[in-house]
Enzyme design. Structure first.
Site, PDB file in Angstrom:
ATOM      1  NE  ARG A 123     -12.543  -8.936 -11.548  1.00  0.00           N
ATOM      2  CZ  ARG A 123     -12.877 -10.035 -10.865  1.00  0.00           C
ATOM      3  NH1 ARG A 123     -13.541  -9.938  -9.731  1.00  0.00           N
ATOM      4  NH2 ARG A 123     -12.542 -11.223 -11.300  1.00  0.00           N
ATOM      5  CD  GLU A 133     -15.871 -21.025  -6.911  1.00  0.00           C
ATOM      6  OE1 GLU A 133     -16.137 -19.862  -7.262  1.00  0.00           O
ATOM      7  OE2 GLU A 133     -16.655 -21.977  -7.033  1.00  0.00           O
ATOM      8  CE  LYS A 142     -10.993 -18.302 -10.397  1.00  0.00           C
ATOM      9  NZ  LYS A 142     -11.438 -18.814  -9.118  1.00  0.00           N
TER      10      LYS A 142
HETATM   11  P1  ATP Z   1     -12.682 -15.033 -11.934  1.00  0.00           P
HETATM   12  O1  ATP Z   1     -13.833 -14.207 -12.386  1.00  0.00           O
HETATM   13  O2  ATP Z   1     -11.468 -14.891 -12.745  1.00  0.00           O
HETATM   14  O3  ATP Z   1     -13.038 -16.454 -11.663  1.00  0.00           O
HETATM   15  P2  ATP Z   1     -13.025 -14.596  -9.237  1.00  0.00           P
HETATM   16  O4  ATP Z   1     -13.199 -13.320  -8.528  1.00  0.00           O
HETATM   17  O5  ATP Z   1     -14.252 -15.409  -9.392  1.00  0.00           O
HETATM   18  O6  ATP Z   1     -12.289 -14.369 -10.569  1.00  0.00           O
HETATM   19  P3  ATP Z   1     -11.799 -15.882  -7.087  1.00  0.00           P
HETATM   20  O7  ATP Z   1     -11.086 -17.163  -7.088  1.00  0.00           O
HETATM   21  O8  ATP Z   1     -13.104 -15.800  -6.378  1.00  0.00           O
HETATM   22  O9  ATP Z   1     -11.953 -15.495  -8.574  1.00  0.00           O
HETATM   23  O10 ATP Z   1     -10.860 -14.688  -6.642  1.00  0.00           O
HETATM   24  C1  ATP Z   1     -10.113 -14.667  -5.452  1.00  0.00           C
HETATM   25  C2  ATP Z   1      -9.830 -13.241  -5.121  1.00  0.00           C
HETATM   26  O11 ATP Z   1      -9.138 -12.612  -6.192  1.00  0.00           O
HETATM   27  C3  ATP Z   1     -11.105 -12.449  -4.900  1.00  0.00           C
HETATM   28  O12 ATP Z   1     -10.965 -11.737  -3.690  1.00  0.00           O
HETATM   29  C4  ATP Z   1     -11.179 -11.529  -6.079  1.00  0.00           C
HETATM   30  O13 ATP Z   1     -11.701 -10.291  -5.680  1.00  0.00           O
HETATM   31  C5  ATP Z   1      -9.733 -11.397  -6.525  1.00  0.00           C
HETATM   32  N1  ATP Z   1      -9.626 -11.155  -7.956  1.00  0.00           N
HETATM   33  C6  ATP Z   1     -10.078 -11.937  -8.955  1.00  0.00           C
HETATM   34  N2  ATP Z   1      -9.828 -11.384 -10.152  1.00  0.00           N
HETATM   35  C7  ATP Z   1      -9.194 -10.215  -9.915  1.00  0.00           C
HETATM   36  C8  ATP Z   1      -8.664  -9.170 -10.740  1.00  0.00           C
HETATM   37  N3  ATP Z   1      -8.754  -9.213 -12.065  1.00  0.00           N
HETATM   38  N4  ATP Z   1      -8.068  -8.118 -10.131  1.00  0.00           N
HETATM   39  C9  ATP Z   1      -7.982  -8.075  -8.797  1.00  0.00           C
HETATM   40  N5  ATP Z   1      -8.443  -9.006  -7.976  1.00  0.00           N
HETATM   41  C10 ATP Z   1      -9.056 -10.074  -8.505  1.00  0.00           C
HETATM   42 MG    MG Z   2     -15.269 -15.550  -7.422  1.00  0.00          MG
END
Ligand code: ATP
Ligand code: MG
Length: 550
Positions: free
Chosen positions: A260, A35, A270
């Site tokens: 994760r 995102e 984020k």
């Molecule tokens: P955050 O909570 O940091 O904003 P998010 O999952 O909301 O993380 P996205 O931009 O939606 O962030 O993530 C893109 C992809 O990265 C998703 O498929 C998510 O599953 C993966 N991802 C995010 N954080 C991790 C992590 N700590 N380990 C592995 N994969 C991750």
């Molecule tokens: Mg997300």
């Protein structure tokens, strides 16, 4: 560098089985769907390495898709930052797509569901929807609007889109099962009314699809075969499959989840990283203390170190927390190979060699383990700087550095013996005096007289000023104690020192990384000016992680 294991993980095993089942002509396709509401962090590197790893290993495709169906928080600046970071890691996407590319088609599929009697417009308030949803132990109950006819639903949905109703007054819900043990299947909301300017589509839409509805459609439209995501989406998989089964999408992707990445003393969200930036706790998304890719790059991490780290952590289905020391171990291992050796004095004290006159250059090796990298000439003069901590006026017996009456070797140069020192008004050592042994030049015939300590140094006449930024973890060591990150901010995560470095380092390019002999690995920072070089400490030399493994 340690070999990356060739063995497959459970995701690769599934991909291999699917390739075998489909036979020739089948191409695996994955996607990485961030995102654009912030910068990518090291957790995303795990997801990237899995998604692009499948592409590379099985000669498939991988799209970079901006998951931007949440208007208010998203921004083109983040899109650019994400692209830059993915490219820097060396991953090549097949297509760059946007969730918002699919607003029209998603809207069509919503109407298809309505026509099939599988979605309805619900007028319950958000509180009522929550109340009707039930709990983990009690079933939900049907909305009074659940039995609207397809005609009525279609009319209302189109009017939602036309902007006839206020934000939040109505939603479109999938008609599944209010008694399902999986709460995600209890008539989930698939569209909401929201008047917010979208950074790409502006005010064209006042209704936006929810992630659970939009994502499977986007995957299917792109021909994604394996939709890989983190474990929090596991309970959403039945809904993902329900969407794929009930709208006439052109392909049938499958979702598989992995755990994760979590690292001790590291923030992995984020939302919270954004807070640190907004509150000025750090200088920006690329502050070298940030676990963002941009921060790690500026700190001096290499793509190889980050990818190697992810490969060696492996892909798992269970929650785990990796030691921050292991990430450091990976970059240290990489830089130990690549980084040229240089001398810099971070916390200087003046050293005068009283019996030395004139000046000369001495040869110092560029890499202690790689003779082929040659030597360089370094100016040696009567006045030098050495590290403050390398001198003690009144040392314990086991101090093998400089002290009155004791001998050390100056790296690549002579053995010296301390003859005295001055202090300033506060009692701090302001100057150290020594005499050198003219017969002890490194490499000179008969110069192999042994002394216990070797110190790094720079010529006071030739050295150039430098700023050294010494970083520590942003968080204190109370991992696993269920404390909010804001309570764990380490007040000493940055220490700045003004010192001196070899003249060659003034000419180094921003982004070049060196081992400063005895002091650690350092990268030349963007803040460097012609007057003053600025260096970020990537990591120290001492490997506490490797030591703990023995
Ligand atoms: P955050 O909570 O940091 O904003 P998010 O999952 O909301 O993380 P996205 O931009 O939606 O962030 O993530 C893109 C992809 O990265 C998703 O498929 C998510 O599953 C993966 N991802 C995010 N954080 C991790 C992590 N700590 N380990 C592995 N994969 C991750
Ligand atoms: Mg997300």
């Amino acid at each position: 560098m340690t070999e990356i294991p060739e063995s497959s993980n459970f995701i690769e095993e599934k991909v291999e089985a699917d390739i075998a089942a489909h036979g020739p002509g089948y191409t695996v396709c994955t996607r990485f769907p961030p995102e654009p509401n912030g910068y990518l962090h090291i957790g995303h590197v795990r997801a990237l390495s899995i998604d692009f790893g499948i592409k590379e290993k099985y000669n498939g495709r991988c799209n970079l898709r901006m998951d931007d169906t949440n208007p208010a928080k998203e921004d083109m600046h983040y899109v650019q930052a994400i692209c830059r970071d993915v490219e820097w890691l060396g991953y090549k996407w097949d297509r760059l797509t946007f969730g918002s590319d699919y607003y029209d088609v998603t809207y069509q599929f919503a109407q298809e569901l309505i026509q099939k009697g599988l979605a309805y417009v619900c007028d319950l308030s958000p509180e009522q929807i929550k109340e009707y949803r039930g709990t983990l132990t009690t079933p939900g109950k049907n909305s009074p609007y659940r039995d609207r006819t397809p005609e009525e639903n279609l009319d209302l949905f189109r009017r939602m889109r036309a902007g006839e109703f206020p934000d939040g007054s109505r939603v479109l819900r999938a008609k599944i099962d209010m008694a399902s043990p999986n709460i995600n299947m209890r008539d989930p909301i698939i569209y909401r009314i929201l008047r917010a300017d979208h950074y790409r589509t502006g005010d064209k839409w006042c209704i936006y699809p929810m992630y659970d509805f939009a994502h499977p459609i986007q995957d299917a439209m792109e021909g994604v075969t394996h939709s890989l995501c983190s474990l929090e989406f596991e309970d959403h998989r039945p809904l993902y499959n329900w969407v794929i089964q009930n709208v006439s999408v052109p392909s049938r992707p499958e979702q598989t989840e992995f755990a994760r990445l979590n690292i001790t003393r590291t923030i992995m969200s984020k939302r919270y990283l954004k807070k640190l930036v907004e509150q000025g706790v750090v200088s920006g998304w690329d502050d070298p203390r940030m676990p963002t890719i941009a921060g790690l790059r500026r700190r001096g991490y290499t793509p190889e170190a980050l990818k190697n780290f992810c490969a060696r952590c492996g892909v798992a289905k269970v929650f785990s927390v990796i030691e921050a020391g292991f990430l450091e171990h990976c970059v240290r291992e990489d830089l130990n190979e690549k980084a040229l050796r240089r001398m810099a004095v971070i916390d200087p004290v003046r050293l005068v060699i009283t019996n030395y006159t004139g000046e000369q250059t001495v040869s110092v090796e560029n890499h202690n383990a790689k003779e082929e990298l040659g030597k360089r000439e370094v100016l040696f003069t009567k006045e030098l700087y050495i590290e403050r901590e390398d001198f003690m006026a009144d040392p314990p017996a086991k101090f093998f550095r400089l002290a009155p009456g004791r001998e050390v070797r100056l790296k690549g140069a002579y053995i010296i013996k301390c003859t005295g020192y001055d202090t300033d008004e506060q009692g701090n050592v302001s100057c150290v005096y020594a005499e050198y042994d003219p017969q002890s030049l490194s490499g000179m015939e008969g110069a192999n007289r042994k002394v216990k300590g070797t110190l790094h140094w720079v010529s006071a006449r030739a050295a150039v000023p430098a700023e050294f930024r010494l970083y520590d973890y942003l968080l204190d060591d109370r991992d696993g104690q269920d404390l909010d990150f804001s309570q764990r901010i380490n007040p000493d995560s940055l220490v700045v020192r003004q010192g001196w470095c070899e003249p060659a380092l003034a000419e180094a390019e921003v982004g070049d990384t060196f081992q400063f002999v005895r002091m650690g690995y350092f990268r030349k920072d963007e803040d460097s000016t012609p007057e003053k070089a600025v260096f970020n400490r990537v990591v120290g030399l001492k490997d506490s992680w490797a030591k703990a493994q023995r």
